[in-house]
Design a protein around this motif. Structure first.
Motif, short mmCIF file in Angstrom:
data_model
loop_
_atom_site.label_atom_id
_atom_site.label_comp_id
_atom_site.label_asym_id
_atom_site.label_seq_id
_atom_site.Cartn_x
_atom_site.Cartn_y
_atom_site.Cartn_z
N LYS A 89 0.82 -1.22 0.00
CA LYS A 89 0.00 0.00 0.00
C LYS A 89 0.85 1.26 0.00
O LYS A 89 0.42 2.31 -0.49
CB LYS A 89 -0.91 0.02 1.24
N ASN A 118 4.53 4.02 -4.27
CA ASN A 118 3.94 4.95 -5.25
C ASN A 118 3.46 4.19 -6.48
O ASN A 118 2.55 4.63 -7.19
CB ASN A 118 4.97 5.99 -5.68
N SER A 172 -4.04 1.73 -3.51
CA SER A 172 -4.60 2.93 -4.14
C SER A 172 -3.75 3.43 -5.32
O SER A 172 -4.23 4.20 -6.12
CB SER A 172 -4.74 4.03 -3.10
N ASN A 173 -2.52 3.02 -5.40
CA ASN A 173 -1.65 3.55 -6.45
C ASN A 173 -1.56 2.60 -7.65
O ASN A 173 -1.98 1.45 -7.57
CB ASN A 173 -0.27 3.84 -5.85
N PRO A 174 -1.03 3.08 -8.78
CA PRO A 174 -1.07 2.29 -10.01
C PRO A 174 -0.19 1.04 -9.94
O PRO A 174 0.85 1.03 -9.29
CB PRO A 174 -0.52 3.23 -11.08
N ILE A 207 6.24 7.41 -12.78
CA ILE A 207 5.21 7.66 -11.77
C ILE A 207 5.83 8.09 -10.44
O ILE A 207 5.39 9.04 -9.79
CB ILE A 207 4.34 6.40 -11.59
N ALA A 220 5.49 11.53 -8.13
CA ALA A 220 5.08 11.48 -6.72
C ALA A 220 6.06 12.20 -5.81
O ALA A 220 5.65 12.78 -4.80
CB ALA A 220 4.93 10.03 -6.28
#
Lengths: 225, 225, 225, 225, 225, 225, 225, 225
Positions: free
Chosen positions: H144, H147, H168-170, H219, H223
């Protein structure tokens, strides 16, 4: 993993009411293949819980069925989205949704509206396919500024490969079923994009605008954090 | 590449008005997947700019929509072409468009009319498939004289292989979706043509008469230059 | 079709000695799958008849076998061509052979040398793939001047689509087996090229440099006629 | 169906010694995938029972293993057949085995020798592919006289389609794995043949010369009965 | 090959009026994909020439169109055959047409009626699929007596493999598109049949009852000669 | 195998009336592709013989046709089952039928009702797909207690892999055609399940709820014996 | 699901030491793709924990590597299993492992030995393919008595369909890669089995003898409980 | 797009020395298919320009060739990376690279080392496949916090679907060619991942660890910005 966290059990469906906490996104409804009565009950339940509701791949007939329980529900015939949204949503960041051709717009709209539903600011640039490169290059600056580009293309799906060489941020490539013959209902575009010689390109399912809008939102959230 | 050369931006479409200068061909409209209102606006814009307009894969419904803004528009039900052409076009050179069977004619007509729209003289020779070789051989002289042959065939698509051994000029092979079962909607004919043991054969997409008519025109122009 | 025109019957092979008259090209040998002794006899027969000989997809072992009967035979390890050529051949016209990447060069060389064997002047432009568009655009003028472009690319095979929008003459697209995974040994590049949204592109078999060089020669001959 | 008719049970194999009575053909050995010791035992058993033995797809290593128990066994390196045949077999009827190219000969020899082993007179006509039609037409009379034609072809596999329009008797089409790229190891030739627009063509597996020789024998036997 | 032998040139079709002499079978019409007016003209021409006419894959609408020019034309809705036959045809020999299931009957009827049109005596044995082996074995004698068996099966298509071990004469296997899911519209049955471990099995296209009836007739003619 | 055991010969169908003795299950009707009159006769015959009857993949139109001869016949629109069942059936054992999503329910119901028709007690757990793992884990105990789990899933079909790691009894995986694009009408889910890294998973055809219900019953019978 | 139950963390592997409790089977090692040192460490760890260890798809080289740490390890070259087993294992129940041909035996042995390792009594019946039906029918009684049949077949894979009509207990079908050409490395047999018209058949991956032996054990355990 | 920006023209290669400015990443070398001399020259040129160099899919032989010109070059046999890196690189952010199995580690290492080369801090979590869910759930918190997760899996490729519901992140999903039979060299895992019912998952080519490491870096940079 706390299996005792609540989900809403409708028997034919177990609505994942914990998802917003886990992932930052509320559950979205995949309408295709659900009966009218099932869909109406699902929409009603989610709307009561969240004050808004969002579903993809809805038919006109399904829209009519849901409308009976939620008269203010909105149906976008282009993108086949069926939703009701909270007012005054603030959109943040910068995601570009672009298409190779005009016929790819329905999928692009699914992506764009999904991203907007989840709070992302979207810049639409449509019909910039590679057979007229000057159109694409005209938008080079806008493309470079996006935190993420959703690139939607059918037929041979070459658009993401060209974009990949121009920008620094990730590209989510969406193959579409636009084409005929050896386009194999979009499998050719999918294979093209998966094999791109350019970097920074990842791919979602054929016509999956929703998935791309979701990922673009995830990336945009990380960028604006 | 001068990205500042004009294109006509209709938002949902960016008409490539520079294409005629770059490639010698004006932009042709791929009608499939466009909405009626989009199509009408595109046809109207192109007609005003060029004095003629040409589109492929139009449905009858799209024809009706465009007809409202361009009453004199012509729709050919066989080839699904939707167009308006300048009068007194002078056709030059010599391209043969031939088919293996009668059922392949719609695709052949798309090729032939495309070539004619762009100024090419076309000789149609239909239904000369290889199961009755004497029919094909009867036309050997005409086939040899063409600057380019467009060979249209479905099912097993063997016609181009036989032609390839007889003539000196290039053959553009067009697989069609005519057939059933293991014809795989034309993929078998496409694979056959791509693997031809004969020389001088290149292939376009299944049912892509337009593409073949375009290439035949390019070659014919070089020959008559 | 005069079936009584001669062919050279070696039993295991029937050399088509009429082909040069019919098509303007002498028979070329497909070496793969032939035994050493068969190959040596075929090369010997053709060389005596034409004063030159040309074959594709030869292995090093086959080269050694042919060398025993034709000591001056030339073997190009890159393109796997095995040939002996008349001196002082005059090359005419203008064909560009270009590649997307460095790894595509063996196929490109097969195309280029085939075209040269048949009298075509070739301009090689290698490694101009679409992920660095400025490289390709740097050669825009040279690309536009060619009577025909042979565009060689593996992986996703996007190069011909970009070229198609820039030039007026035909492009023969050659997919290569360069890539991995979902490139499916070149099938992905083939499908990409077959579905190109750009015009003027026809396709030959995967790694079929020979076929492309042949067609480019046909087109070039029409142009310089 | 009499389940109590004998078969020879070697545990790892149950030799179908009833097959000759049921079908008119003794059991043939599929060598591929069997261990050396298994193969030797099978050959030995069958030879003792029938006074001859016949197997397909044998490797050189398997040949060496069988040779130890049957020193007079014959191995044909071209067709990979491993067999011992009764002397003075009388061959009857008329079957043509023809190929499109020289590289298809190994498969054709498997067909021809199988037919001969089972008593069929075979006429071999090799390298009459459709890219030089005059070669094929030169043999038109011989082709018409056969009770059955075995047509062996790789690449695009167009040969049977052309033959189908010329003759009155059945054609057994054998696709071969000769080719490259989109020939898909023979699947393209198989699909071509299955979709033939000509009549009288049925198809066996890729490289299955044995199967074709078997069927040609069945048909020939009916014809000479 | 005498290319000067007549064919009937209707422009959109070149009727092969020489075929009966060459192959022993008059031309049969593939109705699918032909326009109503084309079909009516073809039927009319062939009927005048031969006194009978036979076509496959006709739609009800095509039947109505042909009926206007040939009122006595017969349309069999099960097999989609459209034909008119000479009276008092004498049927000879013995061909079995059998199916695995009831749903395969339409394809079987196409085969049976084609064979009968060309003078073959047909024995129909339907619904003897391998999941109830005793049904098939009950007909073992009838199956063994046929000069040729046409075996029609969908789903996994195992019927021909079982028959192949029981009989001495050739089996023409017809895969059907009956099934769902991974039957891949008949491709699975086709692949099964092509790979049969049993001998004497050759395969035609999916749902191609016509082709099987044609080949069975060829074999039957050789047997009764 | 006693081939003289009775079957009911309706000519177009040979009803396997011996099957109940051989396998413990009476013959079930595959309705798809059968004509209305054929179906009515089959249902009537089986009902008279067994006092109950069961068929799959029936259309509404077929239901109407059968209803005319069996007015009390039951048609379940969700599962497309058409059946009449003996009263007071005692259900035994424990089989879980679960789905990944709501849209998979029609296939699951085919499985569940088939199992129940054959005497199996079924526990339905729907919509426990892996994207909300806590839902699935909530039912861990019930899943573990089943003698067999039928796991029904479309799209990527990951559900059986997760179950396989949790339970000790066999899982019958049923891929469904739910999905779009690269789901390839269920082929993707089928391939996923066939390649599962988890143990104890075997697979039936896409959407084959019937087959899974049958196997679950076989296993359940062994467990409760 | 108790995530805090132990697993053995070797970093490159997390051995699932809880699996025996959860599923009744200890973890089995998939050797393919693991390095020699990784494999040795895994084998060593598992052996110490359980007193026995079992792995599939081991190469000879891997065997040598493991032998260095576990000198008494056993490698079966036929099945590629690498294992060490507790002495005096009591085998219970009755599972038949049968094959269509001799070449399928390596996969069958993987299934049989897996079942035996997990305590199942196995009856091997090899080479009873459908082209000689009397062989299979000879074993009808033995086949009917098994709690589960593992049916192993390559080529067209018809064996399970025939078995499915004869027995009452479940059949686990294992397609093998034995065959050539259109057998597509086993995909054809897999598709055949998935589409079986017979009931009671479920399918595992190509050559997955291990998986079938595992499931047969699960079913056998339920039966002997 | 400034086409006049420099690239280094080596004729066989045109090194894109502008890429770092455009995309933030220097050009990486795809070694496969390049000759030893080409590779050595490319590495030498890039190293001189940037002070470091990075290439993928290098063979041991290529490593030896490059080592001659760059003695300090590093070759990682597991990941097949060939590189030389600046000292004291500061790694930032948080990317998890995880695998389903031990055999997927080579691809995972390609991803991890690529990300590290471009400045990303990587957390490796290997062998957490879904058949032992408790292993994966044990790392829920670490997963979790990333990033971006790179999820590497072969066989059925279910891992990303399970992760997608937890974080929640890609997630960038990398299918691997680990598996056998119907894994189709990784195509099955690719299709699974593309069709995931979970959100936030996009896919790169089979075994394309490099591509995933690149995107994860993009990504992660957004972040940590």
């Amino acid at each position: 993993m706390d299996k005792d966290k609540k989900f809403e059990d409708l028997n034919f469906a177990k609505l994942d009411t914990d998802r917003l906490d886990r992932t930052g996104f509320m559950e979205v409804v995949f309408c295709q293949g659900k009966s009218n009565s099932q869909l109406a009950e699902i929409y009603d339940t989610l709307l009561k819980k969240y004050g808004e509701v969002f579903g993809t791949r809805a038919s006109k007939e399904q829209y009519e069925a849901v409308k009976k329980v939620i008269p203010e529900i909105i149906y976008d015939e282009t993108s086949k989205l069926l939703y009701l949204e909270k007012a005054d949503k603030k959109l943040v960041g910068n995601v570009v949704v672009c298409t190779a051709g005009t016929s790819d717009i329905p999928v692009a709209e699914e992506a764009a509206k999904t991203a907007e539903f989840f709070g992302t600011k979207v810049n639409r640039i449509y019909d910039i396919g590679v057979s007229g490169l000057h159109r694409l290059l005209k938008f080079e600056k806008e493309l470079k500024e996006a935190n993420c580009i959703v690139a939607v293309a059918g037929m041979e799906g070459a658009l993401p490969s060209v974009l990949g060489g121009l920008v620094s941020n990730p590209i989510v490539a969406v193959p579409t079923s636009i084409g005929y013959g050896a386009s194999l209902q979009g499998m050719t575009a999918l294979l093209t994009m998966i094999n791109s010689c350019a970097n920074g390109i990842s791919v979602v399912n054929i016509d999956n605008g929703y998935g791309a809008g979701y990922i673009a939102t995830q990336i945009n959230r990380l960028a604006v954090k």
